[in-house]
Write an enzyme that holds these catalytic residues in place. Structure first.
Site, PDB file in Angstrom:
ATOM      1  CG  ASP A   1      -1.847  -1.226   1.242  1.00 30.17           C
ATOM      2  OD1 ASP A   1      -2.285  -1.660   0.168  1.00 30.17           O
ATOM      3  OD2 ASP A   1      -2.100  -1.748   2.352  1.00 30.17           O
TER       4      ASP A   1
ATOM      5  CD  GLU B   1     -13.147  -4.699  -4.810  1.00 26.93           C
ATOM      6  OE1 GLU B   1     -13.971  -4.711  -5.743  1.00 26.93           O
ATOM      7  OE2 GLU B   1     -13.269  -5.380  -3.779  1.00 26.93           O
TER       8      GLU B   1
ATOM      9  CD  GLU C   1      22.054   7.175   8.969  1.00 28.46           C
ATOM     10  OE1 GLU C   1      22.173   6.198   9.728  1.00 28.46           O
ATOM     11  OE2 GLU C   1      22.559   8.294   9.230  1.00 28.46           O
TER      12      GLU C   1
ATOM     13  CD  GLU D   1      19.941   3.220   8.732  1.00 32.34           C
ATOM     14  OE1 GLU D   1      21.017   2.589   8.817  1.00 32.34           O
ATOM     15  OE2 GLU D   1      19.688   4.200   9.457  1.00 32.34           O
TER      16      GLU D   1
HETATM   17 CA    CA Z   1      21.745   4.220  10.639  1.00 30.74          CA
END
Ligand code: CA
Ligand code: CA
Length: 455
Positions: free
Chosen positions: A32, A206, A325, A327
């Protein structure tokens, strides 16, 4: 001349044209998508399908961001079912919008008292949260789901939502209350297409509406038919209609029986976010968010868009000479993320042979050293730095020691040679067996990524 030009073009394009960057997130299942452009970044709000789920078992929402549409930073989960004390379950499809210095995140969630689905609204001063419950109760509650919020040029905001109906209500300027009553948008076949075989659902609408305005035309992009869903859309001359069905954007594809649209313009391009079942173990309840670039037709209509594993092209470079980072990931293999004890998120579950790809790293005149913030409760391992492939040109290797704990952080530094120009950078993790270490952030030193004048 033409042949030479084509050759030159091919030669220059290939190094930056890596493959398989969809789905956007590889560390967890996401669903989503709701993208938001703010201050030169795309913030991507998603749901989180639990591993091995056999229903829409969703406890929290997640946030990611990118400035280049290929490297996405994991901001963790700044809002969950628990944020709403009146809610009991179902962190389903929402959308975040910005107004007057605050970010408002509208989400469907189950109201404990009534057992009905309701729309809650979280608020934060930051696009990455943390978000708190803005009002302490549902904004609206009628058992229907999938809110989308649109603020018109005159400042009037609208909340749309619904399955099986399609509702709207005018939000007040505070974004957490409304005027008038929720109103049903007439679901006519002229407005939303013709569904066959279901007398209770005569139109294709929908769920999952995504309403926005572009060049004076109002768009409602939605999940159509069921099941499996495709993505269709309607347009209107105003925010409350009348709507005209305009056809299919994305056909039924991708191994998930639902889909959900999110559409933005960013940096001169147009982008369509959706979800499918493309990750290993993926399916209708273990979905993944993906993105495609597209170009509107001259009359404002939207072309057909197919799911790809390529994803959107990179629209910028990553500066390795500032903190990045761990990540922030274009593609991760074998790794996951978690909240870091010293703030933000870190990469973990690193084992021998795992890797992370970061695309379009602009080394400029050349890096001389690499530093990484790392922690290890075991005996550590190595970060091999390689260009343009997991087994590509090595430019340095950093040894990570044991630090005495998975959240006991230290910074390691190692020399780098041969990293010049712009490349896809691979962190290839090597070492013994089991989990080796965690990584929080990294930074190179050396050449300037942005060469302006002479210093
Ligand atoms: Ca980090
Ligand atoms: Ca692993």
């Amino acid at each position: 001349m033409t042949a030479i030009a084509v050759l030159l073009c091919v030669v220059t394009v290939i190094p930056g044209t890596a493959r398989a960057d969809n789905p956007i997130v590889q560390t967890i299942y996401t669903a989503d998508p709701a993208p938001l452009v703010h201050n030169g970044r795309v913030y991507l709000y998603t749901g989180h399908d639990e591993d091995g789920s056999t229903y829409f078992t969703m406890k929290e929402w997640r946030v990611w961001s990118s400035a280049d549409l290929v490297n996405w930073t994991d901001h963790g989960s700044p809002m969950s079912v628990a944020t709403f004390t009146w809610a009991s379950a179902d962190a389903w499809a929402g959308q975040a919008v910005y107004r007057n210095g605050k970010f408002y995140w509208y989400v469907p969630v189950k109201d404990r008292a009534s057992g009905q689905m309701a729309i809650g609204v979280g608020v934060s001063n930051s696009p990455t949260g943390p978000f708190t419950d803005a009002i302490g109760h549902p904004l609206v509650r009628n058992g229907e789901i999938d809110p989308t919020v649109f603020i018109d040029d005159n400042g009037q905001a609208y909340l749309y939502w619904g399955n099986p109906n399609l509702w709207y209500v005018r939000l007040n300027a505070d974004m957490i209350s409304y005027s008038g009553s929720p109103t049903k948008i007439p679901l006519t076949t002229a407005g939303f297409g013709t569904r066959t075989g279901d007398p209770n659902r005569p139109t294709l609408y929908e769920e999952g509406p995504w309403v926005y305005k572009r060049n004076g035309l109002y768009y409602n992009v939605f999940a159509a038919k069921c099941c499996s869903e495709f993505i269709g859309y309607s347009t209107a001359p105003g925010p409350t209609g009348p709507w005209t069905y305009r056809g299919t954007i994305m056909p039924t594809q991708g191994g998930s029986f639902t889909n959900h649209p999110g559409v933005i313009d960013f940096n001169g391009g147009s982008y369509f976010f959706y979800h499918n079942g493309a990750l290993p173990g993926g399916g209708g309840f273990t979905r993944s968010v993906a993105v495609e670039k597209f170009t509107y037709n001259a009359d404002g209509t939207i072309p057909a868009i197919n799911m790809t594993t390529t994803g959107a092209p990179r629209v910028g470079t990553l500066n390795p000479y500032v903190r990045q980072e761990a990540e922030t990931i274009a593609w991760g293999s074998g790794v996951e993320t978690e909240p870091a004890g010293e703030g933000g998120m870190n990469v973990g579950w690193i084992e021998n042979g795992d890797h992370i790809k970061v695309k379009g790293v602009a080394f400029g005149s050349g890096a001389t050293s690499f530093s990484a913030r790392v922690a290890s409760a075991t005996s550590g391992g190595r970060i091999e730095l390689r260009l343009d492939g997991v087994n590509g040109t090595p430019v340095g290797t950093c040894t990570v020691p044991g630090t005495g704990g998975w959240q006991t952080w230290t910074t390691v530094t190692c020399p780098v040679t041969g990293a010049t120009g712009t490349h896809d950078l691979y962190f290839k993790y090597t070492g013994g067996s089991g989990y080796l270490f965690n990584a929080n952030w990294w930074q190179f030193t050396g050449g300037s990524s942005i060469q302006i004048g002479v210093t």
